[in-house]
Structure formats: C-alpha cells, structure tokens
Scaffold this motif. Structure first.
Motif: not given
Length: 530
Positions: A496-523
């Motif tokens: 939504d925020k278009k963070y990949s703007h300016g990387s149009t000539n690249y292979e872009c991997h957008l990754i969201g991840v969340s944490f709770f203490k020492k537990k981590m979500s799937n990527l």
C-alpha cells in the motif's frame, strides 16, 4: 583553563561532603594529571608559593588550612596486570613493597614493635599475602598516628586490575582480594581524611567499593567535577587561528557530553596542537581487540543497536546512565553494553529535557574508528555462525523464503524479552544482523528507515550485481495468536505504501513478518519481477 582548574578542582574535592569519591572518565581524559595536581597541593611540606601564579593563591584561608598539610598515599595501579592470578599477585606484592618502603624514613623508627614486624614483612622480598591484602589500611593508620594528621588517599586507575582479571579469566580471585584491600582501608577508617579514586567504570561485586561509608560516584552524566576533564570550545579558541580550522577541530574531537558541558577529547586536542594535523590520536592509544574482547566475553548477542547508530547517525534512547559494571554476570543487556561503551569513550551520553538519555558517536575521530576498526572486528567475531547461511539464503539462484525464515527463527532466540520489548527492537536487531553479515560498500547495500513511496520502509537489502532487492516490514504482535495476521498486515503495508518504488529494474521480494517475544510468524512474501 589551568588557572581555574587548580583553583576549583582542589576546592571541589576538599569541600565535597563525601569522604570517598570515585570519578569516572574515559582513558586519556586527564585523570592522572588531576590526581598528581591534588598530590602536589596537599602533600606534607608542599610550598604554597608554588601556586602563587594561580587564583587559588588568593584563597588564603584555604591555603593555610590545606596546602602541604596531609600525608598523601598515592597509588597508580596501571601496571597491576597479569595473565593469571599468581602473576598479578606477584606484581601486587612488589607494588606494595615499593609503596610501603617509600615511607621508610617517616615510619621506620617510630612504630611499636608489633607494627614494625608488619612493616618488615611488607617490605621484604616475600611479603605475607594476608598482610598485603590489608597493607593500605596499615599504611594509613601508621602515617596518621606518626604524623598526627589524617591521611589523603589517591588511587589512579583503580579498576585496571579488575578489568584485566576479567579479560584473562580470574576475576573472582582478583575481586575478592581488592574487595578486602579497599574496604579495610576506606570503610570506617578514622585515620582517613579523604580518598579520591579515578578510573573508567565502577566495578561492582565481591565487595569492590560496596558498603563504603559516605561514598559517592561521579560518572560522565554527573554535573559535579564536569568542568575538570576535557576542554570546552571556549577554552581552545585561543589556540586556533581561524574559523575554518576551528570548525574542523571541533568536528574531529568535540562532542563528548560530561554533565551539561560539551567537551573536546583532551588527548586528541593536545596532540593536534603539537602536530597541527587532523588525525586519530586517541584511538591509536588502545587496540580494538583489548577493549571489545571484554564485551564479547560477557555478551552473546550481536551489537545491532550499535550498528544502527553508526549507519544512521541518529541517537539511540537508553535508560539513565549506569556506571556500575558487574563482570560476574555471564550476559550483559544492551543498555549495559551501551553504558560500558560510554564510560570507555567510544560513545557519549546526553540526558534530554524529557529525562530520557540518548547515546551516540561523539565526533569524526570515533566515527572513523567504528567504521574502519570496530565494525569489521565485531562482524568477524559475532557473525561467523550465521554469515554463510544468511548469504546463501539471500543470494541463491532461486530465493526460498523457508530458508530465510528458518535462520531468522534461530536468530530471534538471542535477544532477551527486555531487549525486544518494542517493535523497533526487532527492526534494529535484524537490521544490525543483515548489516553485519551482508553489507558490502561495492555491491550490497543495507539500509534502514529511508523514505520510499508514501512512507519509510523498515529494512531494505539491495544486491546491485544480482539486481535483487528485499524490503522488510517488522511488526510486534500482542499475543502469539496474532502473529500470522500481523505478518499479513506488514506485507500489505509495503504494498500500500509503495515501498518498492524506485526498484522497478530489480527482482523485488516484499516481506512482512511479526514477532511475539521469541516467537516469529511465517514470512509473508510477495515477489515482483522486472
């Protein structure tokens, strides 16, 4: 400055209500010079006329009361080192023999027979180690009795033996000895007038300075004594011919906060006055291995917050400065590491108007030292376990999110719950790891919190040769059940925020991840191909 220093430091010390004061400053900040000045002024027989060119000479009542009036015991512990306890103890015995022998003329013919036996043992080639442990107390009591005046004790580099013992694995034995050595002499001793100890950190544990009566520590955050170590801009201007040179000198050597005053590093400035060349004078007086091995022995985490400061240049918020170092602890908190680096002079601390403190690199000399010397050393020491696997995960011919997820899940167990209390903590932690392992000025750029599209991404890893970019958004969940939902929200934010703007000539991997203490979500991953 010297005129004011001689007047005010001596009065400040003698009029301090604390019987024992401990002043903490980085190395090469004038601690030894100031202690020698106190010794010259206070020692029995000192001629007041030596100070007639200084303002303190006008303080007639103070001069009459204090100048040349005290037996002074001066201990310089900078050479009390060793690679094992036996070697250090041998040096301590030799040091004590020399110290006690220096008072031979005063003491030898005036002691009781029982005291003479102690004196003879301490000055022999093989002194009784039990007597050595209480030698300072014995010397203070004998001098006070014979001179009929209470004694001043000045200790330079009081913490050096303990620092060295920790680095070489015999801290418990050394701390037990010095706990008795100091407490027997400085706690409840009616023969003691005042004592001043100077060093870099306040060493705690095994009775080191703990339990002393009327004892006060003045670290770099304290206002008292703040004007007496280092130089202010106003004090150095007369040595510099023009504004441009002044600006360059300040840029290189200014920036240390001591109390409410911003100070120049005195060693570097004086060296510049002699050479008239901008160079890294202070950092050349110690090796990276010596100083940072101390931290690496007691800390398993990567120094992610430190990397964050270096590469972004922004101050990092910390709790109130703590001068105490407990070498007996097996792991240090992030705040503990930062506080240690402040006292050692590699960072500086400033308390803001809101009461919160912040740490940052003070000047150009230290910025260069971090980037050229310290950063590669830490990277080499701490990233070896994950370096190759992380590089493979990012640069494999086909990116596999599961490989990166596995590595990140292993890494997140290293911080304590306290260190990951906020979302920014996860951000900083992984930014520091990616920076330490992947950063290559020529082909790999790791960036954080930069503007892109309609906002600021958390972390961006750009492989210029591979034409591949990874953009991360980190979230902190309120509970374990929310991890996957929050990871999806993180990915959606990147889109939504278009963070990949300016990387149009690249292979872009957008990754969201969340944490709770020492537990981590799937990527949560979305890939955009050019």
């Amino acid at each position: 400055m010297l005129v004011l220093l001689i007047r005010h430091l001596i009065k400040e010390f003698m009029e301090d209500s604390a019987e024992v004061v401990c002043i903490l400053r980085p190395r090469r900040f004038g601690k030894s010079t100031n202690l020698n000045m106190l010794k010259s002024f206070l020692s029995t027989g000192s001629d007041p006329n030596r100070f007639k060119e200084y303002l303190i000479f006008k303080e007639k009542d103070f001069i009459d009361q204090h100048c040349g009036k005290y037996p002074v015991v001066f201990l310089d512990l900078k050479d009390i080192k060793g690679y094992n306890w036996d070697e250090m103890l041998h040096k301590i015995c030799r040091f004590v023999r020399k110290l006690v022998s220096s008072f031979f003329t005063v003491l030898n013919s005036n002691m009781f027979p029982s005291d003479q036996l102690v004196f003879d043992s301490l000055t022999s080639l093989t002194p009784d180690t039990d007597l050595v442990e209480t030698a300072l107390s014995f010397l203070i009591e004998q001098l006070s009795k014979i001179c009929e005046q209470r004694v001043i004790v000045l200790v330079d580099e009081y913490d050096t033996p303990l620092n060295h013992a920790f680095q070489n694995g015999f801290y418990d034995k050394a701390s037990s000895f010095f706990g008795t050595f100091y407490s027997s002499a400085l706690k409840g001793n009616s023969a003691l007038e005042k004592a001043c100890l100077v060093g870099i950190v306040q060493v705690k544990g095994a009775g080191i300075l703990s339990g002393l009566n009327n004892f006060r520590v003045y670290d770099v955050a304290k206002e008292r004594y703040s004007a007496f170590f280092g130089f202010t801009k106003e004090e150095i201007e007369c040595f510099i011919p023009d504004e441009e040179t002044l600006h360059q000198v300040l840029n290189w050597y200014n920036g240390y906060w001591i109390g409410s005053k911003q100070m120049l590093n005195p060693w570097s400035f004086i060296s510049w006055v002699v050479d008239r060349e901008l160079s890294s004078y202070w950092v050349e007086t110690a090796t990276v291995e010596k100083n940072f091995s101390t931290l690496l022995q007691g800390q398993k985490q990567l120094f992610t917050e430190i990397f964050y400061i270096i590469y972004n240049g922004d101050p990092l918020d910390v709790s109130s400065l703590n001068s105490a170092v407990k070498y007996s602890e097996t792991e240090w908190s992030i705040d503990g590491i930062l506080h240690f680096l402040v006292h050692a002079g590699y960072l500086t601390y400033h308390k803001g108007l809101n009461g919160m403190g912040e740490v940052f690199i003070p000047n150009k000399e230290l910025h260069l030292h971090w980037k050229v010397d310290i950063f590669p050393f830490i990277k080499k020491k701490l990233s070896s376990k994950f370096s190759v696997p992380l590089q493979k995960a990012f640069t494999a011919e086909t990116f596999e999110a599961t490989e990166l997820q596995k590595l990140m899940s292993e890494l997140i167990v290293y911080p304590s719950f306290h260190d990951t209390a906020f979302e920014i903590s996860y951000h900083n932690f992984f930014y520091g790891i990616f920076l330490g392992v992947l950063q290559d000025e020529k082909s790999v750029q790791v960036k954080s919190n930069k503007e892109s599209g309609d906002g600021r991404y958390d972390v961006k890893v750009e492989f210029q040769n591979l034409k591949r970019v990874f953009i991360f958004e980190f979230k902190k969940s309120g509970d374990e059940d929310s991890l996957e939902i929050d990871a999806k929200k993180a990915l959606q934010q990147i889109v939504d925020k278009k963070y990949s703007h300016g990387s149009t000539n690249y292979e872009c991997h957008l990754i969201g991840v969340s944490f709770f203490k020492k537990k981590m979500s799937n990527l949560e991953v979305k890939t955009i191909y050019p």
